[in-house]
Design a protein around this motif. Structure first.
Motif, PDB file in Angstrom:
ATOM      1  N   UNK A  97       0.778  -1.878   0.407  1.00 28.83           N
ATOM      2  CA  UNK A  97      -0.573  -0.260   0.148  1.00 28.83           C
ATOM      3  C   UNK A  97       0.639   1.354  -0.029  1.00 28.83           C
ATOM      4  N   UNK A  98       1.978   1.104   0.411  1.00 30.99           N
ATOM      5  CA  UNK A  98       3.368   2.541   0.342  1.00 30.99           C
ATOM      6  C   UNK A  98       3.545   2.667  -0.340  1.00 30.99           C
ATOM      7  N   UNK A  99       4.309   1.595  -1.493  1.00 30.08           N
ATOM      8  CA  UNK A  99       4.018   1.535  -2.758  1.00 30.08           C
ATOM      9  C   UNK A  99       3.531   2.122  -3.551  1.00 30.08           C
ATOM     10  N   UNK A 100       2.465   1.859  -3.191  1.00 27.61           N
ATOM     11  CA  UNK A 100       1.056   2.646  -4.348  1.00 27.61           C
ATOM     12  C   UNK A 100       0.919   4.028  -3.906  1.00 27.61           C
ATOM     13  N   UNK A 101       1.025   3.595  -2.993  1.00 25.58           N
ATOM     14  CA  UNK A 101       0.407   5.393  -2.593  1.00 25.58           C
ATOM     15  C   UNK A 101       1.363   6.335  -3.143  1.00 25.58           C
ATOM     16  N   UNK A 102       2.935   5.727  -2.534  1.00 27.67           N
ATOM     17  CA  UNK A 102       3.872   6.700  -2.819  1.00 27.67           C
ATOM     18  C   UNK A 102       3.923   7.502  -4.498  1.00 27.67           C
ATOM     19  N   UNK A 103       3.914   6.429  -5.182  1.00 23.75           N
ATOM     20  CA  UNK A 103       3.516   5.817  -6.467  1.00 23.75           C
ATOM     21  C   UNK A 103       2.661   7.248  -7.203  1.00 23.75           C
ATOM     22  N   UNK A 104       1.217   6.623  -6.679  1.00 22.68           N
ATOM     23  CA  UNK A 104       0.125   7.505  -7.005  1.00 22.68           C
ATOM     24  C   UNK A 104       0.339   9.554  -6.823  1.00 22.68           C
ATOM     25  N   UNK A 105       1.136   9.798  -5.543  1.00 23.26           N
ATOM     26  CA  UNK A 105       1.639  11.135  -5.370  1.00 23.26           C
ATOM     27  C   UNK A 105       2.861  10.717  -5.763  1.00 23.26           C
ATOM     28  N   UNK A 106       3.858  11.282  -6.656  1.00 24.82           N
ATOM     29  CA  UNK A 106       4.817  11.128  -7.101  1.00 24.82           C
ATOM     30  C   UNK A 106       6.349  10.518  -6.053  1.00 24.82           C
ATOM     31  N   UNK A 107       5.718  10.559  -4.468  1.00 22.45           N
ATOM     32  CA  UNK A 107       6.480  10.378  -4.014  1.00 22.45           C
ATOM     33  C   UNK A 107       7.752   9.419  -4.091  1.00 22.45           C
ATOM     34  N   UNK A 108       9.045   9.318  -2.691  1.00 20.55           N
ATOM     35  CA  UNK A 108      10.437   8.220  -3.192  1.00 20.55           C
ATOM     36  C   UNK A 108       9.790   6.939  -3.591  1.00 20.55           C
ATOM     37  N   UNK A 109      11.028   6.295  -4.197  1.00 22.98           N
ATOM     38  CA  UNK A 109      10.475   4.926  -3.623  1.00 22.98           C
ATOM     39  C   UNK A 109      10.625   3.406  -2.778  1.00 22.98           C
ATOM     40  N   UNK A 110       9.452   2.165  -3.263  1.00 21.39           N
ATOM     41  CA  UNK A 110       9.812   2.101  -2.597  1.00 21.39           C
ATOM     42  C   UNK A 110       8.940   0.658  -3.013  1.00 21.39           C
ATOM     43  N   UNK A 111      10.501  -0.255  -2.592  1.00 18.25           N
ATOM     44  CA  UNK A 111       9.854  -2.040  -3.030  1.00 18.25           C
ATOM     45  C   UNK A 111       9.583  -2.999  -1.974  1.00 18.25           C
ATOM     46  N   UNK A 112       9.578  -3.811  -1.831  1.00 21.59           N
ATOM     47  CA  UNK A 112       8.457  -4.422  -1.388  1.00 21.59           C
ATOM     48  C   UNK A 112       9.224  -6.319  -1.064  1.00 21.59           C
ATOM     49  N   UNK A 113       8.872  -6.951  -0.014  1.00 23.64           N
ATOM     50  CA  UNK A 113       9.452  -7.861   0.243  1.00 23.64           C
ATOM     51  C   UNK A 113       8.455  -8.657   0.724  1.00 23.64           C
ATOM     52  N   UNK A 114       8.184 -10.491   0.727  1.00 28.25           N
ATOM     53  CA  UNK A 114       7.387 -10.947   0.974  1.00 28.25           C
ATOM     54  C   UNK A 114       8.586 -12.217   1.371  1.00 28.25           C
ATOM     55  N   UNK A 115       8.905 -12.255   2.911  1.00 37.94           N
ATOM     56  CA  UNK A 115      10.701 -13.182   2.346  1.00 37.94           C
ATOM     57  C   UNK A 115      10.166 -15.187   3.182  1.00 37.94           C
ATOM     58  N   UNK A 116      10.277 -16.053   2.901  1.00 35.51           N
ATOM     59  CA  UNK A 116      10.054 -17.118   2.895  1.00 35.51           C
ATOM     60  C   UNK A 116      10.698 -17.903   4.169  1.00 35.51           C
TER      61      UNK A 116
END
Length: 396
Positions: A97-116
């Motif tokens: 959600x933070x990655x989407x929110x940042x992209x929609x508002x021209x915010x900083x780059x955010x990557x996401x991970x789900x570790x195994x």
């Protein structure tokens, strides 16, 4: 930035349906299970829709990568054999959600991970431990779960053509949002906890070797009952730890296996796990010495023998001070007087990732302090408040 709390909660509840089981909001989604694989493919689609590049590494860690240098936000999406809907999943969906929110508002780059395999089907936080080079892939491939399945075979189920391990240098830091899994935030009516450190953990198996014999004809005073040896050991440990431990120190006996496990046979062997956790290495060492000496004493007293497995575990880990300060400022802004500093008594992927980059954690309350159970839950407003603190900390 305008929070889209409805979308955030909708994703959390949709992920909950993958592996839904038991009563309430229970989930069964162990690492490499059909439900786990389905959930990861669902997440990969979500990452792509958010403008991130899905990336499965050789062990099934799933990244949603921004194109440029970025902060990494996430946790894990596998569960305990009988788990709840938020343990791990919350951190991953927060990152999404933070990655989407940042992209929609021209915010900083955010990557996401789900570790195994954070939940330890094959070990301790297996996926992030391999990524952080704490556990080698060669060593991990030889791990066997309790049902006899080998890690090297199970990890191939995730992706037919996995990519290479992601270079950690592309990330500026790691943030993990998680439910507390304890009672302190909930009972204090606090919305957010800023994690100062993650306790160390030690884990090994102990085996008492007694004398297998007939349960009807062997007099009680002549028995060398391996199960009774384990019980005597447990009673002594509780007493001998009394002047060593602190109120936050914990220890647990589990995975008890009796051989030959029959009604009419005096058990000749009893194997059990012994796990202990504390925030200080010296205390962990002292507890280990007490465990070993007590087991040897009990075995010698009754003419038995005792074996110890290889020790497993992690050292206590401090969270990055600068990231803690950023989270504290955001918490004071978003929920003044409703946050606190807190130690994590549970192990998390952040403990491994901290070896690679600055890492921090944010907790939200667990209702009644319950986790690793179908009844695990958190008030939805607390979930939203946790996301809001993260947004104020890293998107403004």
């Amino acid at each position: 930035m305008n929070m889209n709390s409805k979308r955030f909660l909708s994703d959390l509840h949709e992920l909950r349906t993958i592996g839904a089981a038991g009563v309430g909001k229970g989930v069964i989604r162990p690492a490499y299970s059909k439900a786990d694989i389905t959930a990861r493919h669902w997440l990969a689609d979500k990452f792509a829709q958010a403008g991130l590049t899905p990336h499965y590494d050789p062990v099934g860690n799933l990244f949603g990568l921004a194109q440029e240098s970025s902060i990494l936000i996430g946790s894990h999406s596998d569960t305990q054999p009988q788990g709840g809907w938020l343990d791990g999943a919350l951190g991953v969906i927060c990152g999404l959600e933070l990655a989407r929110l940042s992209r929609e508002n021209n915010g900083p780059a955010i990557s996401v991970v789900s570790f195994q395999d954070e939940e330890g089907r094959f070990g301790v936080t297996t996926g992030s431990a391999i990524w952080a080079d704490i556990l080698s892939l060669k060593e991990a491939d030889n791990l066997i779960d309790k049902d006899g399945f080998q890690f090297s075979n199970e990890r191939k189920k995730i992706a037919k053509n996995p990519l290479e391990f992601v270079n950690p240098n592309r990330f500026t830091g790691f943030i993990e949002c998680h439910i507390e899994q304890g009672p302190w935030l909930y009972e204090a009516k606090h919305t957010v906890g800023i994690v100062t450190d993650i306790v160390g953990i030690r884990d090994m198996r102990i085996t008492f070797n007694g004398q297998q014999n007939h349960a009807g004809t062997t007099p009680m005073h002549r028995r060398i009952d391996a199960y009774q040896l384990m019980l005597s050991f447990s009673q002594l440990i509780n007493d001998r730890f009394r002047n060593v431990v602190t109120p936050s120190t914990v220890w647990t006996t589990g995975h008890v296996k009796i051989e030959p496990d029959a009604h009419s046979i005096v058990p000749g062997k009893c194997t059990f796990s012994m796990q202990w956790r504390d925030g200080h290495d010296q205390r962990l060492d002292k507890m280990e010495n007490i465990i070993r000496s007590t087991a040897l004493e009990v075995a010698d007293r009754d003419g038995a023998s005792v074996d110890f497995s290889k020790m497993h575990g992690l050292k206590p880990v401090q969270m990055d001070q600068s990231l803690q300060d950023i989270l504290r400022n955001a918490a004071e802004n978003a929920c003044p007087n409703r946050w606190r500093n807190i130690q994590s008594g549970a192990l998390h992927d952040a403990a491994n990732v901290a070896k690679l980059m600055p890492a921090a954690m944010l907790f939200v309350p667990s209702i009644e302090g319950i986790s690793h159970d179908f009844s695990e839950d958190t008030n939805e407003q607390d979930l939203i408040d946790g996301l809001t603190v993260l947004a104020k900390a890293f998107l403004n």
